[in-house]
Design a protein around this motif. Sequence first.
Motif, PDB file in Angstrom:
ATOM      1  N   ARG A  32      17.892 -51.512  15.371  1.00 13.02           N
ATOM      2  CA  ARG A  32      19.283 -51.050  15.273  1.00 13.02           C
ATOM      3  C   ARG A  32      20.169 -51.578  16.406  1.00 13.02           C
ATOM      4  O   ARG A  32      21.212 -51.009  16.692  1.00 13.02           O
ATOM      5  CB  ARG A  32      19.329 -49.522  15.255  1.00 13.02           C
ATOM      6  N   ILE A  61      15.742 -43.769  25.297  1.00 12.03           N
ATOM      7  CA  ILE A  61      15.256 -44.388  24.063  1.00 12.03           C
ATOM      8  C   ILE A  61      14.590 -45.740  24.287  1.00 12.03           C
ATOM      9  O   ILE A  61      14.012 -46.306  23.356  1.00 12.03           O
ATOM     10  CB  ILE A  61      16.376 -44.529  23.021  1.00 12.03           C
ATOM     11  N   ILE A 105       7.064 -43.263  25.205  1.00 14.79           N
ATOM     12  CA  ILE A 105       7.411 -44.471  24.443  1.00 14.79           C
ATOM     13  C   ILE A 105       6.270 -45.480  24.528  1.00 14.79           C
ATOM     14  O   ILE A 105       5.774 -45.974  23.507  1.00 14.79           O
ATOM     15  CB  ILE A 105       8.729 -45.081  24.969  1.00 14.79           C
ATOM     16  N   HIS A 162       2.768 -44.812  22.766  1.00 14.65           N
ATOM     17  CA  HIS A 162       2.776 -45.045  21.320  1.00 14.65           C
ATOM     18  C   HIS A 162       2.272 -46.462  21.027  1.00 14.65           C
ATOM     19  O   HIS A 162       1.431 -46.665  20.145  1.00 14.65           O
ATOM     20  CB  HIS A 162       4.178 -44.853  20.745  1.00 14.65           C
ATOM     21  N   THR A 202      18.664 -38.452  25.633  1.00 14.74           N
ATOM     22  CA  THR A 202      17.340 -38.973  25.311  1.00 14.74           C
ATOM     23  C   THR A 202      17.178 -40.412  25.773  1.00 14.74           C
ATOM     24  O   THR A 202      17.951 -41.285  25.390  1.00 14.74           O
ATOM     25  CB  THR A 202      17.089 -38.907  23.791  1.00 14.74           C
ATOM     26  N   ASP A 225      11.785 -46.704  21.858  1.00 18.84           N
ATOM     27  CA  ASP A 225      11.295 -45.647  20.991  1.00 18.84           C
ATOM     28  C   ASP A 225      11.305 -46.232  19.573  1.00 18.84           C
ATOM     29  O   ASP A 225      12.316 -46.783  19.134  1.00 18.84           O
ATOM     30  CB  ASP A 225      12.241 -44.448  21.088  1.00 18.84           C
ATOM     31  N   PRO A 226      10.188 -46.149  18.845  1.00 21.80           N
ATOM     32  CA  PRO A 226      10.142 -46.756  17.511  1.00 21.80           C
ATOM     33  C   PRO A 226      11.243 -46.274  16.570  1.00 21.80           C
ATOM     34  O   PRO A 226      11.657 -47.013  15.674  1.00 21.80           O
ATOM     35  CB  PRO A 226       8.766 -46.364  16.975  1.00 21.80           C
ATOM     36  N   ASP A 227      11.748 -45.066  16.771  1.00 24.65           N
ATOM     37  CA  ASP A 227      12.822 -44.551  15.921  1.00 24.65           C
ATOM     38  C   ASP A 227      14.133 -45.311  16.114  1.00 24.65           C
ATOM     39  O   ASP A 227      15.041 -45.183  15.287  1.00 24.65           O
ATOM     40  CB  ASP A 227      13.061 -43.066  16.190  1.00 24.65           C
ATOM     41  N   TYR A 228      14.250 -46.076  17.183  1.00 24.58           N
ATOM     42  CA  TYR A 228      15.481 -46.813  17.479  1.00 24.58           C
ATOM     43  C   TYR A 228      15.331 -48.313  17.261  1.00 24.58           C
ATOM     44  O   TYR A 228      16.290 -49.063  17.450  1.00 24.58           O
ATOM     45  CB  TYR A 228      15.934 -46.529  18.907  1.00 24.58           C
TER      46      TYR A 228
END
Length: 165
Positions: A96, A65, A19, A22, A63, A90-93
């Motif tokens: 949100r 995150i 994480i 990145h 996972t 994590d950029p995907d989260y």
Amino acid sequence: MTRIIRPVHPADADRICAIYNHYVATTTISFEEEPVAATEMQQRIADVTAAELPWLVMVDGDTLIGYAYATKWRARAAYRYSVESSIYLDPDYAGRGAGGTLYEALLAELSQHDLHLVIGGIAQPNEASVRLHERLGFRKVAHFSEVGLKFGRWVDVGYWQLALN
């Protein structure tokens, strides 16, 4: 999946590095310029926990995150009631709600310690982090222009603070 927040384990270092690295490689959010190895991250985790400060992780299913932790603000004794907070997702989260939930958990944990002030340093621009901090009650108290150089450009850093008591 069910998200849980728990204290960090040394075995989390690999995922935390994935994480964090990145942000090291692609943003000015961190001023580090080289990826951090898992052994170095394990040492950072050990340093935070040895200082009896919290390092929390958020797990979604199996996972990891995101993570949030606090470090001493400065070394001199008079600063012992102030800490600096850090949070990475994590950029995907991102965007949100996970960051707010994780940061609230960190602040709740910090309020159980004999601490007075939490300080968040934010490389500028970073509107998402500014919004998060201000939504949690932090207020901007300082701005340093061109204090860091990364990717060939000067970067400003602002500081926000929140009194715990």
